[in-house]
Enzyme design. Sequence first.
Site, PDB file in Angstrom:
ATOM      1  N   GLU A   1     -71.187  96.031 -12.276  1.00  0.00           N
ATOM      2  CA  GLU A   1     -71.565  96.762 -11.050  1.00  0.00           C
ATOM      3  C   GLU A   1     -72.943  97.408 -11.207  1.00  0.00           C
ATOM      4  N   GLY A   2     -73.804  96.778 -11.994  1.00  0.00           N
ATOM      5  CA  GLY A   2     -75.134  97.334 -12.273  1.00  0.00           C
ATOM      6  C   GLY A   2     -75.088  98.077 -13.592  1.00  0.00           C
TER       7      GLY A   2
ATOM      8  N   HIS B   1     -76.216 100.467 -16.876  1.00  0.00           N
ATOM      9  CA  HIS B   1     -76.701 101.841 -17.025  1.00  0.00           C
ATOM     10  C   HIS B   1     -78.216 101.895 -16.780  1.00  0.00           C
TER      11      HIS B   1
ATOM     12  N   ILE C   1     -61.605 113.020 -32.728  1.00  0.00           N
ATOM     13  CA  ILE C   1     -60.658 114.136 -32.879  1.00  0.00           C
ATOM     14  C   ILE C   1     -59.307 113.620 -33.382  1.00  0.00           C
TER      15      ILE C   1
ATOM     16  N   ALA D   1     -67.906  99.621  -4.227  1.00  0.00           N
ATOM     17  CA  ALA D   1     -67.220  99.503  -5.523  1.00  0.00           C
ATOM     18  C   ALA D   1     -67.783 100.503  -6.543  1.00  0.00           C
TER      19      ALA D   1
ATOM     20  N   ARG E   1     -57.787  99.120 -12.701  1.00  0.00           N
ATOM     21  CA  ARG E   1     -58.661  99.625 -11.622  1.00  0.00           C
ATOM     22  C   ARG E   1     -59.629  98.539 -11.161  1.00  0.00           C
TER      23      ARG E   1
ATOM     24  N   LEU F   1     -71.294  96.323  -3.209  1.00  0.00           N
ATOM     25  CA  LEU F   1     -71.382  97.012  -4.502  1.00  0.00           C
ATOM     26  C   LEU F   1     -71.436  98.524  -4.313  1.00  0.00           C
TER      27      LEU F   1
ATOM     28  N   ILE G   1     -66.443  86.737 -13.776  1.00  0.00           N
ATOM     29  CA  ILE G   1     -65.839  87.107 -12.494  1.00  0.00           C
ATOM     30  C   ILE G   1     -64.421  87.648 -12.705  1.00  0.00           C
TER      31      ILE G   1
HETATM   32  P1  TGC Z   1     -84.357  94.613  -3.454  1.00  0.00           P
HETATM   33  O1  TGC Z   1     -85.592  93.871  -2.996  1.00  0.00           O
HETATM   34  O2  TGC Z   1     -84.488  96.002  -3.930  1.00  0.00           O
HETATM   35  O3  TGC Z   1     -83.257  94.575  -2.297  1.00  0.00           O
HETATM   36  C1  TGC Z   1     -82.919  93.384  -1.605  1.00  0.00           C
HETATM   37  C2  TGC Z   1     -82.296  93.789  -0.287  1.00  0.00           C
HETATM   38  O4  TGC Z   1     -81.077  94.493  -0.527  1.00  0.00           O
HETATM   39  C3  TGC Z   1     -81.165  95.832   0.041  1.00  0.00           C
HETATM   40  N1  TGC Z   1     -80.450  96.714  -0.885  1.00  0.00           N
HETATM   41  C4  TGC Z   1     -79.245  97.204  -0.643  1.00  0.00           C
HETATM   42  N2  TGC Z   1     -78.436  97.097   0.425  1.00  0.00           N
HETATM   43  C5  TGC Z   1     -77.249  97.712   0.370  1.00  0.00           C
HETATM   44  N3  TGC Z   1     -76.842  98.412  -0.703  1.00  0.00           N
HETATM   45  C6  TGC Z   1     -77.620  98.540  -1.808  1.00  0.00           C
HETATM   46  N4  TGC Z   1     -77.187  99.203  -2.890  1.00  0.00           N
HETATM   47  C7  TGC Z   1     -78.894  97.923  -1.811  1.00  0.00           C
HETATM   48  N5  TGC Z   1     -79.898  97.819  -2.709  1.00  0.00           N
HETATM   49  C8  TGC Z   1     -80.861  97.081  -2.134  1.00  0.00           C
HETATM   50  C9  TGC Z   1     -82.637  96.114   0.143  1.00  0.00           C
HETATM   51  O5  TGC Z   1     -82.903  97.072   1.136  1.00  0.00           O
HETATM   52  C10 TGC Z   1     -83.177  94.742   0.521  1.00  0.00           C
HETATM   53  O6  TGC Z   1     -82.881  94.512   1.894  1.00  0.00           O
HETATM   54  P2  TGC Z   1     -83.866  93.624   2.808  1.00  0.00           P
HETATM   55  O7  TGC Z   1     -83.244  93.669   4.161  1.00  0.00           O
HETATM   56  O8  TGC Z   1     -85.198  94.309   2.711  1.00  0.00           O
HETATM   57  O9  TGC Z   1     -83.890  92.254   2.201  1.00  0.00           O
HETATM   58  O10 TGC Z   1     -83.654  93.678  -4.541  1.00  0.00           O
HETATM   59  P3  TGC Z   1     -84.115  93.278  -6.005  1.00  0.00           P
HETATM   60  O11 TGC Z   1     -83.991  91.792  -6.092  1.00  0.00           O
HETATM   61  O12 TGC Z   1     -85.418  93.927  -6.377  1.00  0.00           O
HETATM   62  O13 TGC Z   1     -82.941  93.899  -6.913  1.00  0.00           O
HETATM   63  C11 TGC Z   1     -82.656  95.224  -6.899  1.00  0.00           C
HETATM   64  C12 TGC Z   1     -81.538  95.603  -7.893  1.00  0.00           C
HETATM   65  C13 TGC Z   1     -81.952  95.288  -9.323  1.00  0.00           C
HETATM   66  C14 TGC Z   1     -81.343  97.096  -7.773  1.00  0.00           C
HETATM   67  C15 TGC Z   1     -80.240  94.911  -7.539  1.00  0.00           C
HETATM   68  O14 TGC Z   1     -80.359  93.568  -7.469  1.00  0.00           O
HETATM   69  C16 TGC Z   1     -79.067  95.305  -8.413  1.00  0.00           C
HETATM   70  O15 TGC Z   1     -78.361  96.240  -8.054  1.00  0.00           O
HETATM   71  N6  TGC Z   1     -78.769  94.614  -9.583  1.00  0.00           N
HETATM   72  C17 TGC Z   1     -77.539  94.830 -10.321  1.00  0.00           C
HETATM   73  C18 TGC Z   1     -76.600  93.680 -10.074  1.00  0.00           C
HETATM   74  C19 TGC Z   1     -75.169  94.111  -9.985  1.00  0.00           C
HETATM   75  O16 TGC Z   1     -74.824  95.253  -9.796  1.00  0.00           O
HETATM   76  N7  TGC Z   1     -74.265  93.138 -10.095  1.00  0.00           N
HETATM   77  C20 TGC Z   1     -72.892  93.417  -9.946  1.00  0.00           C
HETATM   78  C21 TGC Z   1     -72.093  92.139  -9.840  1.00  0.00           C
HETATM   79  S1  TGC Z   1     -70.453  92.402  -9.244  1.00  0.00           S
HETATM   80  C22 TGC Z   1     -69.649  93.150 -10.488  1.00  0.00           C
HETATM   81  O17 TGC Z   1     -70.166  93.507 -11.493  1.00  0.00           O
HETATM   82  C23 TGC Z   1     -68.226  93.372 -10.250  1.00  0.00           C
HETATM   83  S2  TGC Z   1     -67.365  94.079 -11.561  1.00  0.00           S
HETATM   84  C24 TGC Z   1     -65.999  94.449 -10.690  1.00  0.00           C
HETATM   85  C25 TGC Z   1     -64.912  95.061 -11.455  1.00  0.00           C
HETATM   86  O18 TGC Z   1     -64.281  94.354 -12.277  1.00  0.00           O
HETATM   87  O19 TGC Z   1     -64.626  96.266 -11.180  1.00  0.00           O
HETATM   88  P1  FAD Z   2     -78.578  91.146 -18.045  1.00  0.00           P
HETATM   89  O1  FAD Z   2     -78.969  91.252 -16.627  1.00  0.00           O
HETATM   90  O2  FAD Z   2     -79.025  89.941 -18.805  1.00  0.00           O
HETATM   91  O3  FAD Z   2     -79.057  92.460 -18.797  1.00  0.00           O
HETATM   92  C1  FAD Z   2     -79.115  92.543 -20.211  1.00  0.00           C
HETATM   93  C2  FAD Z   2     -79.781  93.880 -20.576  1.00  0.00           C
HETATM   94  O4  FAD Z   2     -81.104  93.915 -20.035  1.00  0.00           O
HETATM   95  C3  FAD Z   2     -79.045  95.090 -19.968  1.00  0.00           C
HETATM   96  O5  FAD Z   2     -79.074  96.153 -20.879  1.00  0.00           O
HETATM   97  C4  FAD Z   2     -79.885  95.437 -18.747  1.00  0.00           C
HETATM   98  O6  FAD Z   2     -79.799  96.816 -18.405  1.00  0.00           O
HETATM   99  C5  FAD Z   2     -81.280  95.074 -19.235  1.00  0.00           C
HETATM  100  N1  FAD Z   2     -82.164  94.762 -18.115  1.00  0.00           N
HETATM  101  C6  FAD Z   2     -82.051  93.760 -17.205  1.00  0.00           C
HETATM  102  N2  FAD Z   2     -83.035  93.817 -16.310  1.00  0.00           N
HETATM  103  C7  FAD Z   2     -83.798  94.887 -16.645  1.00  0.00           C
HETATM  104  C8  FAD Z   2     -84.976  95.487 -16.089  1.00  0.00           C
HETATM  105  N3  FAD Z   2     -85.544  95.010 -14.989  1.00  0.00           N
HETATM  106  N4  FAD Z   2     -85.481  96.583 -16.703  1.00  0.00           N
HETATM  107  C9  FAD Z   2     -84.889  97.095 -17.814  1.00  0.00           C
HETATM  108  N5  FAD Z   2     -83.795  96.571 -18.382  1.00  0.00           N
HETATM  109  C10 FAD Z   2     -83.253  95.489 -17.788  1.00  0.00           C
HETATM  110  N6  FAD Z   2     -70.022  90.009 -11.764  1.00  0.00           N
HETATM  111  C11 FAD Z   2     -69.583  89.550 -10.558  1.00  0.00           C
HETATM  112  O7  FAD Z   2     -70.351  89.018  -9.759  1.00  0.00           O
HETATM  113  N7  FAD Z   2     -68.274  89.679 -10.208  1.00  0.00           N
HETATM  114  C12 FAD Z   2     -67.350  90.242 -11.038  1.00  0.00           C
HETATM  115  O8  FAD Z   2     -66.169  90.352 -10.680  1.00  0.00           O
HETATM  116  C13 FAD Z   2     -67.786  90.702 -12.315  1.00  0.00           C
HETATM  117  N8  FAD Z   2     -66.870  91.195 -13.216  1.00  0.00           N
HETATM  118  C14 FAD Z   2     -67.288  91.491 -14.487  1.00  0.00           C
HETATM  119  C15 FAD Z   2     -66.329  91.807 -15.466  1.00  0.00           C
HETATM  120  C16 FAD Z   2     -66.732  92.064 -16.775  1.00  0.00           C
HETATM  121  C17 FAD Z   2     -65.696  92.362 -17.815  1.00  0.00           C
HETATM  122  C18 FAD Z   2     -68.105  92.037 -17.119  1.00  0.00           C
HETATM  123  C19 FAD Z   2     -68.555  92.332 -18.515  1.00  0.00           C
HETATM  124  C20 FAD Z   2     -69.037  91.708 -16.161  1.00  0.00           C
HETATM  125  C21 FAD Z   2     -68.645  91.416 -14.840  1.00  0.00           C
HETATM  126  N9  FAD Z   2     -69.579  91.001 -13.878  1.00  0.00           N
HETATM  127  C22 FAD Z   2     -69.158  90.557 -12.648  1.00  0.00           C
HETATM  128  C23 FAD Z   2     -70.972  90.785 -14.256  1.00  0.00           C
HETATM  129  C24 FAD Z   2     -71.787  92.064 -14.349  1.00  0.00           C
HETATM  130  O9  FAD Z   2     -72.085  92.573 -13.082  1.00  0.00           O
HETATM  131  C25 FAD Z   2     -73.051  91.738 -15.151  1.00  0.00           C
HETATM  132  O10 FAD Z   2     -72.654  91.561 -16.490  1.00  0.00           O
HETATM  133  C26 FAD Z   2     -74.101  92.825 -15.013  1.00  0.00           C
HETATM  134  O11 FAD Z   2     -74.608  92.895 -13.708  1.00  0.00           O
HETATM  135  C27 FAD Z   2     -75.275  92.604 -16.009  1.00  0.00           C
HETATM  136  O12 FAD Z   2     -75.715  91.292 -15.985  1.00  0.00           O
HETATM  137  P2  FAD Z   2     -75.884  90.486 -17.373  1.00  0.00           P
HETATM  138  O13 FAD Z   2     -74.622  90.597 -18.126  1.00  0.00           O
HETATM  139  O14 FAD Z   2     -76.379  89.125 -17.036  1.00  0.00           O
HETATM  140  O15 FAD Z   2     -76.976  91.284 -18.181  1.00  0.00           O
END
Ligand code: TGC
Ligand code: FAD
Length: 392
Positions: free
Chosen positions: A371-372, A374, A345, A250, A97, A247, A170
Amino acid sequence: MKADQFQAPDYYNLDELLSDEHKMVRDASREWVKREVSPIIEEAAQKAEFPKQLINGLAEIGAFGPYIPEEYGGAGLDQISYGLIMQEIERGDSGVRSTASVQSSLVMYPIFKYGTEEQKKKYLPKLASGEMIGCFGLTEPDHGSNPGGMTTNFKDKGDHYLLNGAKMWISNAPFADIAIVWAKNEEGRIHGLIVERGMEGFSTPETHNKWSLRASATGELVFNNVKVPKENLMPEKSGLGAPLGCLDSARYGIAWGAIGAAMDCYDTALRYAKEREQFGKPIASFQLQQKKLAEMITEITKAQLLAWRLGVMRNEGTATSAQISMAKRNNVAMAINIAREARQILGGMGITGEYSIMRHSMNLESVITYEGTHDIHLLITGLDITGIPAFE
Ligand code: TGC
Ligand code: FAD
């Protein structure tokens, strides 16, 4: 591995909420998973290999760009069909997936939403058919939950951009043909660039020794003075909101996908509990085991309702990012808890590759983080209801 005897639970007759097209798409994906994924996935996971032979089938069931318009090669389906496809694929394996999620929501979606017409025509049909595979580079070694702090950057060199930096964790990186890379320009503004395999200075080393998502290839993206043609910048949106918008799509898919993994664990545990006898009775006759199973179907049903309602709002264009966060967080936690209970189980058999539960359980450890995390999704809900950010 045991033959796939999966029967999907539908305790609240949710099928009545689905259109004929939804059911057709869902059933086709379900059949494909039974036929092509279940027989090979355990071995692929044990060997830590992505099963590349699934790529054509994923394209055929519409898993690459389900909601991308047909004129660009997508399946032109609605958001509920997209969710159902993710549910069925993750019922097979979260890693498979993942490949579909990345290709659809993190590669095709940004090109479709933020790209030029030339970029859409060049890349989308090949991505939809699986001829080309993409990956999405947002996370960096020092910037995971806080992607806004990224240091990957590009400089304008007149006829091209010069890209430097590194991305980590990645999905699909080791074999992807293109990477959607998020990097800062000289003013510190985030933009998306399409980087192609073969560009000088671009490498994708694989990440080894994962105990989770073993059937998905994970790697780094390393950029060492990579010359990126100017036409590879996606011009229609910049800032952190651009990757976060991808995101949203996704995370929505994961909210459905996690239900698939949970349904598989529940269904396996229910069948096992009715067949396995101890103390002269099926273990399903013991109250403690019934409690586990009854709680599982309750949580699955609640998650199904959450995902379906979110799908309706996505179709209407009214779902907020915070609503998506709630569903991703709830449904993945629901699935990981069910996997742990289901494993118990099955007793000792639960830890073996004869059954899918331990694989789902280990996979979900990644799904609850990527993807962010928990925690981050909880903070997004907290911000939404209080208006006060608690990230720093
Ligand atoms: P913040 O100041 O809150 O926001 C910055 C700008 O972004 C806008 N925004 C969004 N826009 C669209 N969708 C959303 N969900 C949005 N959330 C925020 C916001 O309005 C603002 O816009 P502007 O125009 O004012 O600049 O940003 P922050 O730096 O305080 O961070 C907020 C936070 C922590 C929620 C965000 O950075 C976050 O979601 N962190 C988690 C990172 C994450 O999810 N990484 C995923 C990497 S990719 C991945 O994991 C792929 S796995 C794929 C797979 O294998 O399935
Ligand atoms: P950190 O950000 O270092 O977090 C560590 C711990 O601290 C977590 O428990 C977190 O919840 C906590 N924490 C962090 N900040 C705070 C806060 N402000 N308050 C309270 N607690 C906090 N990324 C991509 O870009 N593309 C991909 O395709 C992709 N694929 C992935 C595939 C796998 C198998 C994995 C494991 C990860 C992948 N990721 C990808 C990365 C993934 O999105 C990150 O691992 C995730 O966003 C968390 O970042 P980190 O691992 O650096 O943890």
